[in-house]
Scaffold this motif. Structure first.
Motif, mmCIF file in Angstrom:
data_model
loop_
_atom_site.group_PDB
_atom_site.id
_atom_site.type_symbol
_atom_site.label_atom_id
_atom_site.label_comp_id
_atom_site.label_asym_id
_atom_site.label_seq_id
_atom_site.Cartn_x
_atom_site.Cartn_y
_atom_site.Cartn_z
ATOM 1 N N LYS A 1 1.822 30.770 62.604
ATOM 2 C CA LYS A 1 0.618 30.515 62.743
ATOM 3 C C LYS A 1 0.664 28.911 61.979
ATOM 4 O O LYS A 1 -0.473 27.954 62.981
ATOM 5 C CB LYS A 1 0.354 31.506 62.266
ATOM 6 N N ILE B 1 1.773 27.277 64.950
ATOM 7 C CA ILE B 1 0.504 26.909 66.199
ATOM 8 C C ILE B 1 -0.594 25.690 65.178
ATOM 9 O O ILE B 1 -0.893 25.259 66.065
ATOM 10 C CB ILE B 1 -0.408 28.509 66.165
ATOM 11 N N ASN C 1 -1.488 22.771 67.883
ATOM 12 C CA ASN C 1 -2.624 22.019 68.047
ATOM 13 C C ASN C 1 -3.465 20.787 67.639
ATOM 14 O O ASN C 1 -3.967 20.560 68.273
ATOM 15 C CB ASN C 1 -3.554 23.316 67.197
ATOM 16 N N SER D 1 -5.655 38.446 52.035
ATOM 17 C CA SER D 1 -7.188 38.093 52.121
ATOM 18 C C SER D 1 -7.136 36.487 51.644
ATOM 19 O O SER D 1 -8.052 36.010 52.067
ATOM 20 C CB SER D 1 -7.700 38.485 50.672
ATOM 21 N N TYR E 1 -5.220 34.607 53.078
ATOM 22 C CA TYR E 1 -5.230 34.208 54.905
ATOM 23 C C TYR E 1 -6.189 34.532 55.427
ATOM 24 O O TYR E 1 -7.013 32.808 56.355
ATOM 25 C CB TYR E 1 -3.987 34.946 55.185
ATOM 26 N N LEU E 2 -7.694 35.413 55.363
ATOM 27 C CA LEU E 2 -8.491 35.547 55.974
ATOM 28 C C LEU E 2 -9.535 34.083 55.969
ATOM 29 O O LEU E 2 -10.229 33.988 55.998
ATOM 30 C CB LEU E 2 -9.248 36.684 55.373
ATOM 31 N N LEU F 1 -8.900 31.142 57.439
ATOM 32 C CA LEU F 1 -8.678 31.362 58.226
ATOM 33 C C LEU F 1 -10.705 31.183 58.394
ATOM 34 O O LEU F 1 -11.523 30.104 59.486
ATOM 35 C CB LEU F 1 -8.661 32.479 58.816
ATOM 36 N N GLN F 2 -11.394 31.536 58.045
ATOM 37 C CA GLN F 2 -12.862 31.649 57.918
ATOM 38 C C GLN F 2 -13.183 30.278 57.454
ATOM 39 O O GLN F 2 -14.323 29.327 57.840
ATOM 40 C CB GLN F 2 -13.622 32.281 57.569
ATOM 41 N N HIS G 1 -13.223 27.926 60.414
ATOM 42 C CA HIS G 1 -13.092 28.361 61.397
ATOM 43 C C HIS G 1 -15.155 27.662 61.293
ATOM 44 O O HIS G 1 -15.611 27.352 61.515
ATOM 45 C CB HIS G 1 -13.462 29.638 61.401
ATOM 46 N N ASP G 2 -15.474 27.232 59.539
ATOM 47 C CA ASP G 2 -16.717 27.385 59.249
ATOM 48 C C ASP G 2 -16.855 25.497 59.886
ATOM 49 O O ASP G 2 -18.096 25.074 59.838
ATOM 50 C CB ASP G 2 -16.664 27.123 58.195
ATOM 51 N N VAL H 1 -14.580 23.707 61.751
ATOM 52 C CA VAL H 1 -15.080 23.543 63.063
ATOM 53 C C VAL H 1 -16.155 23.419 64.003
ATOM 54 O O VAL H 1 -16.938 22.954 64.529
ATOM 55 C CB VAL H 1 -13.387 24.556 63.572
ATOM 56 N N GLY H 2 -17.369 25.142 63.256
ATOM 57 C CA GLY H 2 -18.088 24.646 63.629
ATOM 58 C C GLY H 2 -19.166 23.478 63.284
ATOM 59 O O GLY H 2 -20.034 23.111 64.302
ATOM 60 N N HIS I 1 -18.098 20.784 65.918
ATOM 61 C CA HIS I 1 -19.098 20.869 66.989
ATOM 62 C C HIS I 1 -20.283 21.025 66.534
ATOM 63 O O HIS I 1 -21.099 20.643 67.750
ATOM 64 C CB HIS I 1 -19.358 22.944 67.188
ATOM 65 N N SER I 2 -20.740 20.694 65.683
ATOM 66 C CA SER I 2 -22.945 20.734 65.660
ATOM 67 C C SER I 2 -22.699 19.641 65.613
ATOM 68 O O SER I 2 -23.535 18.696 65.846
ATOM 69 C CB SER I 2 -23.021 21.636 64.642
ATOM 70 N N LEU J 1 2.234 35.496 68.670
ATOM 71 C CA LEU J 1 1.573 35.519 67.213
ATOM 72 C C LEU J 1 1.844 37.201 67.441
ATOM 73 O O LEU J 1 1.878 38.329 66.670
ATOM 74 C CB LEU J 1 0.208 34.859 66.835
ATOM 75 N N HIS K 1 -16.441 29.404 69.787
ATOM 76 C CA HIS K 1 -16.226 29.612 68.578
ATOM 77 C C HIS K 1 -16.849 30.603 67.299
ATOM 78 O O HIS K 1 -16.362 30.587 67.183
ATOM 79 C CB HIS K 1 -16.894 27.886 68.294
ATOM 80 N N PHE L 1 -10.029 44.754 57.288
ATOM 81 C CA PHE L 1 -8.760 44.699 56.128
ATOM 82 C C PHE L 1 -9.637 45.184 55.155
ATOM 83 O O PHE L 1 -9.482 45.901 54.611
ATOM 84 C CB PHE L 1 -8.680 43.412 56.431
#
Lengths: 266, 266
Positions: free
Chosen positions: A41, A44, A48, A217, A219-220, A223-224, A227-228, A230-231, A234-235, B55, B227, B241
């Protein structure tokens, strides 16, 4: 309610210890596999970030002469932010990988200790398996001879043959009794050791799973959060883009490139 | 309020047409650059899908023997979904690329037509520039000779020299007047053609920018939908999970691997 290993790892073949011991070792393997997964990961995310910086380049070489130039600026800024977010993710996963590596080493040491300390249990299991097999064999032999005796009697065999077999059966009975007397303490030792081992393996397994879930946990969460963010990029992109209307683009172009307001005189 | 090109592209050098014409051509370039940008993004998504399937592979080879196995299943499912989303993104950007390519071709044809149809304007601009330069040159020469005449008079030069220069100046005055008479219709034609051209370039530019913004708008929508779907994959992951507690993992392990509920008999 937690299941108790102590209720589930008995059975005819007395191989519960083997299952539990291998399960513990599989835990070590799972840790290494999780490390591999996280490394992939991180790879990746790194790729990226590299690919994204190519996109930054594309957005940067967009001709700055056209009316469209202000939108290239927005695209470039957005791609730059995403590049940075991927790099940040690489960094955070690398930290996580460090923690998992440390844990994997500790686990390896722990398992070595368990192997050593549980070697008397393994011996008790083997003794139990040997003793059980010997008892079974003795019982089978005895039953076979008893059946043979009944057949001799039914077939009116000679008294001599019958007596010879009766003597043999008596001997087998005594052998069986001797084995059974020895089996008692072997079985007791096996049960005592297995009871302790089940508790220990359960404790190890629970601790291991708690730790593994904690890594997942984290890791999640990474990710989140990523992700937020990145969001958010975008906005921001969308807001700046919507703000850059056709009228505004024309206005900026005219401001930069106008040649004169006065029609020719003379 | 939209700016009007017609108010901004005059000026001494009469090169407003040149600026507007080149701006139109830069629009074509910007379209090609946008295509490149989208192609690079599609490439990123494709590589991501490839990386993600690595992955998936890592998550699939995760030992199915350990208590941790159900979590590998969750990780694998999640990575599979992300792989699919990247592929979907490739497909959607490819569609967008088709639309932009089609537009780029149309734009190229349109610009060729404009070049042809505006060639009289270009001629009018060149005539205006030539005529303006000739007028300027004639005026400069006349002014220089007038200054020379004043100097001759001040220096009490011979009447012969003065008369000779006066004749020359009279000739220059007549030349200037002839040029000015010719300049009138050239200037009128230039203004008429420039007025039309400004309107045309503005129309073309507005249409072009609207179209480019539409492409960007579609792109942004793709980014945001993607997204959102990635966010959904993450929350499914989290839900599954959290559901997979240590107790549940132990329970599944025991169900799959128990060896027997009964302690050894005899």
């Amino acid at each position: 309610m937690t299941v108790e290993f102590i209720d589930y790892f008995w059975g005819d073949k007395n191989n519960g210890f083997d299952v539990l011991y291998h399960n513990m070792k599989f835990g070590s393997l799972a840790t290494k596999e999780l490390l591999d997964f996280f490394r992939e990961k991180a790879n990746i995310e790194e790729q990226n970030s590299r690919l994204m910086s190519k996109l930054v380049h594309k957005a940067s070489t967009g001709t700055l002469n056209s009316t469209f130039a202000p939108i290239w600026t927005i695209l470039r800024t957005s791609a730059e932010k995403l590049t940075a977010l991927h790099l940040q993710m690489v960094q955070k996963i690398t930290e996580l990988i460090k923690d998992v590596t440390k844990y994997a080493d500790e686990l390896h040491k722990k398992h070595k200790n368990v192997k050593e300390e549980e070697s008397p249990t393994l011996e008790a299991v083997q003794a139990m398996q040997t003793s059980t097999a010997a008892l079974q064999k003795a019982r089978d032999l005895y039953m076979a001879k008893v059946a043979e005796l009944e057949k001799l009697r039914k077939d009116n065999a000679s008294q001599k043959d019958i007596e010879k077999l009766e003597t043999k059966i008596k001997k087998l009975q005594e052998d069986y009794k001797t084995l059974l007397d020895k089996h008692g303490p072997i079985k007791a030792e096996f049960e005592r050791r297995m009871t302790q081992a089940c508790k220990r393996f359960q404790e190890i397994e629970e601790g291991h799973l708690r730790q593994m879930r904690e890594f997942l946990s984290t890791y999640l969460e990474l990710l989140q959060n990523n992700h937020d963010m990145v969001g958010q990029v975008h906005s921001d992109f969308k807001r700046q883009f919507l703000d850059m209307t056709v009228d505004k683009l024309l206005e900026q172009f005219v401001l930069n490139k106008y040649t004169g307001l006065e029609k020719p005189g003379s």
